[in-house]
Design a protein around this motif. Structure first.
Motif, PDB file in Angstrom:
ATOM      1  N   ASP A  68       0.825  -1.211   0.000  1.00  0.00           N
ATOM      2  CA  ASP A  68       0.000   0.000   0.000  1.00  0.00           C
ATOM      3  C   ASP A  68       0.861   1.264   0.000  1.00  0.00           C
ATOM      4  N   LEU A  69       2.000   1.216   0.670  1.00  0.00           N
ATOM      5  CA  LEU A  69       2.931   2.349   0.610  1.00  0.00           C
ATOM      6  C   LEU A  69       3.411   2.578  -0.814  1.00  0.00           C
ATOM      7  N   LYS A  70       3.698   1.489  -1.505  1.00  0.00           N
ATOM      8  CA  LYS A  70       4.138   1.578  -2.905  1.00  0.00           C
ATOM      9  C   LYS A  70       3.063   2.240  -3.764  1.00  0.00           C
ATOM     10  N   VAL A  71       1.842   1.771  -3.630  1.00  0.00           N
ATOM     11  CA  VAL A  71       0.733   2.333  -4.411  1.00  0.00           C
ATOM     12  C   VAL A  71       0.522   3.798  -4.059  1.00  0.00           C
ATOM     13  N   PHE A  72       0.579   4.106  -2.773  1.00  0.00           N
ATOM     14  CA  PHE A  72       0.376   5.470  -2.290  1.00  0.00           C
ATOM     15  C   PHE A  72       1.403   6.428  -2.897  1.00  0.00           C
ATOM     16  N   LEU A  73       2.660   6.034  -2.888  1.00  0.00           N
ATOM     17  CA  LEU A  73       3.718   6.905  -3.393  1.00  0.00           C
ATOM     18  C   LEU A  73       3.726   6.995  -4.909  1.00  0.00           C
TER      19      LEU A  73
END
Length: 202
Positions: A86-91
């Motif tokens: 989710d951090l990857k998608v968010f960034l």
């Protein structure tokens, strides 16, 4: 985004590009606000509607920062429920989801070239990256129930932002900067990061 806002964003970006290009060609001390405005085909008064001075135009808006909708999804535990994914998608959201973002990669390359020529700009550039990381840290903290300045959200935001920067550098080196290539490279980078942190490869 309405037509008025799109025009304002286009003007802002044109001023930034003009400032960077002129500074690369002439050297920072030989570029004036009047020069930048003329190169962008706007008035000096219009320039000051967007920037307080030439240094602000040169530094620009900093790295792409996730918007409110991406933040809401992330804080609510999405889109997958896995924090690293989710951090990857968010960034990646402001890079992948904004059709106008990918052309800005060339602007980032030009700004990198400028900084190599004018290293006195480095502290201000680093400040823009710090500001972006704080936005991410606050979102991580909200999701995890931490304070924004706690070690966990600060460290996670810094590491994840570094992984995205590395992703962008790798795709730039390969000359393949389309959304699918960026997604594929980010998947690989975050997978390596996950395995390294879990010591699965040792």
């Amino acid at each position: 985004m309405g037509l008025r806002e799109r025009k304002k964003r286009a003007t802002r970006r044109a001023l930034q590009r003009a400032a960077v290009q002129l500074a690369i060609e002439r050297g920072l001390e030989h570029v004036t606000v009047d020069d930048i405005a003329a190169a962008a085909d706007v008035s000096t008064r219009t320039f000051f509607n967007y920037f307080s001075g030439k240094e602000d135009a040169l530094i620009g808006d900093g790295p792409p920062t996730p918007g409110e909708e991406a933040r809401r999804v992330f804080v609510d535990g999405g889109p997958t429920g896995d924090l690293v994914d989710d951090l990857k998608v968010f960034l990646l959201a402001p890079i992948i989801d904004d059709e106008e973002a990918l052309p800005l990669l060339e602007d980032l390359r030009q700004r990198k070239r400028l900084i190599e020529l004018e290293p006195q700009l480095i502290p201000r550039v680093m400040a823009t990256f710090h500001a972006m990381e704080q936005v991410v840290a606050e979102a991580v903290a909200a999701r995890l129930g931490d304070a924004a300045d706690d070690l966990r959200p600060q460290l996670l935001s810094t590491v994840a932002a570094a992984a995205i920067r590395f992703t962008m550098k790798r795709t730039t080196w390969s000359g393949q900067e389309g959304p699918e290539n960026i997604r594929a490279m980010s998947d690989e980078v975050f997978d390596v990061l996950r395995r390294a942190l879990a010591r699965e490869d040792r």
